[in-house]
Design a protein around this motif. Structure first.
Motif, short mmCIF file in Angstrom:
data_model
loop_
_atom_site.label_atom_id
_atom_site.label_comp_id
_atom_site.label_asym_id
_atom_site.label_seq_id
_atom_site.Cartn_x
_atom_site.Cartn_y
_atom_site.Cartn_z
N GLY A 1 0.76 -1.24 -0.08
CA GLY A 1 -0.04 0.12 0.00
C GLY A 1 0.76 1.34 -0.10
N ARG A 2 2.12 1.04 -0.22
CA ARG A 2 2.91 2.26 -0.34
C ARG A 2 2.78 3.11 -1.73
NH1 ARG A 2 7.99 -1.37 1.90
NH2 ARG A 2 7.16 -1.55 4.02
N ILE A 3 3.23 4.36 -1.56
CA ILE A 3 3.20 5.19 -2.54
C ILE A 3 4.75 4.96 -3.38
CG2 ILE A 3 3.24 7.69 -3.65
CD1 ILE A 3 0.45 7.14 -2.47
N TRP A 4 4.39 5.01 -4.81
CA TRP A 4 5.86 4.92 -5.71
C TRP A 4 5.93 6.31 -6.41
CZ3 TRP A 4 9.90 1.81 -5.70
CH2 TRP A 4 10.65 1.86 -6.56
N SER A 5 7.07 6.90 -5.95
CA SER A 5 7.20 8.14 -6.58
C SER A 5 7.59 8.22 -8.01
CB SER A 5 8.34 8.85 -5.58
OG SER A 5 8.61 9.95 -6.12
N SER A 6 6.69 8.95 -8.70
CA SER A 6 6.74 9.05 -10.27
C SER A 6 6.63 10.48 -10.87
CB SER A 6 5.35 8.18 -10.61
OG SER A 6 5.19 6.87 -9.88
N PRO A 7 7.61 10.90 -10.69
CA PRO A 7 7.49 12.32 -11.27
C PRO A 7 7.70 12.30 -12.85
CG PRO A 7 9.69 11.90 -10.41
CD PRO A 7 8.96 10.78 -9.72
N PRO A 8 7.32 13.14 -13.58
CA PRO A 8 7.28 13.14 -15.12
C PRO A 8 8.64 13.27 -15.87
CG PRO A 8 6.55 15.45 -14.34
CD PRO A 8 6.52 14.46 -12.93
N GLY A 9 8.77 12.36 -16.60
CA GLY A 9 9.71 12.27 -17.66
C GLY A 9 10.91 11.87 -17.16
N ALA A 10 11.22 11.29 -15.88
CA ALA A 10 12.22 11.07 -15.21
C ALA A 10 12.68 9.59 -15.27
CB ALA A 10 12.36 11.55 -13.84
#
Ligand code: BTN
Length: 329
Positions: free
Chosen positions: A124-133
């Motif tokens: 249930g954790r968040i996966w950090s997913s910034p654009p274009g990276a």
């Protein structure tokens, strides 16, 4: 992208150097003016194309996107990537792939995204997913195996990711049970499988499995959330060079394709062997924390045929562990 523009790109890649306008017009069966229009469209999409009157066109550089055209020209897989869907943004590629699979999308379909607004991690954790990276991708598989065998597939993604990192950067990744890929002890990739199956006890079988793969490629230190439980990193930080996301993705899918074909033909044995060779805990003492239960300490003794962790206790007994977080002491 227009199909003809994709064909032009393929010509550029096959023929390093100039491709004449006349050749393109002949091969594509369109006028020189139409060729020019497609070249303009490619430029608009971020491709740098040089035009020299007597020589023709030459591709100088491509944009760093996960566009299907960028990935497919670098694929040599048989099954994985037969259909590529790249989304500018989505909640989670796993969610999107699950939806497509429910609608009947074929085995080997791959969903990628430039960014995720609700990237899902384990537990249930968040996966950090910034654009274009980075790479956020989900692969649809429809293997004829039993639901209890499905966790074995995560090990394929882990080995494929480790191979792709090695091939594209020369870095030496390690795998941490069950599904983290580390460089120098820091997490660079995470894997999250989801499954749709019939488990009525009579016709137990898998409808499909989604292999979710997240690899931190070009993320910079300031882009990581401050509250991470474990140290994390990216290939850019570790290797000092920017990674072409499409190239990395193609390498990863090519490797996954080979591993999956081997898995279907010969079962889990080969993958398991390579996974164990790449594991960070071989023969070491580890602590397993298991969600609320007491920590368990023991010697890491590999994984079994189901992918369960085997822990050797001082009295020689072996305990099978199905889930938890492992820390090497
Ligand atoms: C983990 O917690 O280690 C698993 C992380 C998995 C992240 C990937 S990114 C692509 C796919 N889509 C998601 O929402 N999650 C997986």
């Amino acid at each position: 992208m227009h199909q003809k523009a994709a064909v032009i790109l393929r010509f550029f890649r096959q023929q390093s150097g100039f491709v004449s306008g006349e050749q393109l017009s002949r091969e594509l069966g369109i006028s020189r003016t139409a060729v020019w229009k497609h070249i303009s469209a490619l430029r608009g999409a971020g491709y740098r194309v040089e035009a020299v009157p007597s020589r023709g066109y030459r591709l100088l550089s491509s944009p760093d996107t996960l566009a299907a055209e960028e990935i497919s020209v670098q694929l040599n897989s048989g099954l994985i990537g037969t259909r590529l869907v790249n989304l500018a943004t989505t909640t989670s590629t796993n969610f999107e792939a699950f939806r497509l699979a429910e609608e009947g999308a074929g085995e080997g379909t791959v969903v990628t995204a430039e960014e995720q607004s609700k990237g899902k991690g384990r537990l249930g954790r968040i996966w950090s997913s910034p654009p274009g990276a980075n790479l956020y991708c989900s692969v649809i598989l429809r293997p004829r195996i039993k639901p209890f065998e499905a966790p074995q597939l995560t090990f394929l993604s882990a080995v494929a990711t480790a191979r792709a990192i090695e091939q594209t950067t020369g870095l030496k990744p390690e795998i941490k049970w069950p599904n983290d890929v580390l460089i120098d002890g820091k997490k660079v990739a995470g894997l999250l499988n989801e499954m749709s199956a019939e488990t009525d006890g009579i016709n137990d079988g898998i409808n499909f499995v989604i292999l979710g793969i997240g690899v931190n490629l070009n993320m910079t230190a300031d882009q990581f959330p401050g509250d991470l439980r474990h140290p994390a990193t990216s290939l850019l930080i570790e290797g000092g060079a920017k990674i072409s996301r499409a190239r990395f993705t193609a390498f990863l899918l090519n490797e996954l394709d080979r591993l999956y074909a081997g898995f279907l033909d010969h079962g889990f044995v080969q993958v398991r062997r390579e996974w164990q060779e790449r594991c960070n805990a071989n023969g070491r003492e580890v602590v397993v924390s298991n969600h609320g239960r007491d920590d368990i300490r023991g010697l890491f003794a590999g994984i079994d045929g189901d992918g369960a962790l085997l822990l050797r206790h001082p009295d020689g007994t072996i305990e099978r562990i199905l889930s938890g977080d492992v820390r090497v002491l």
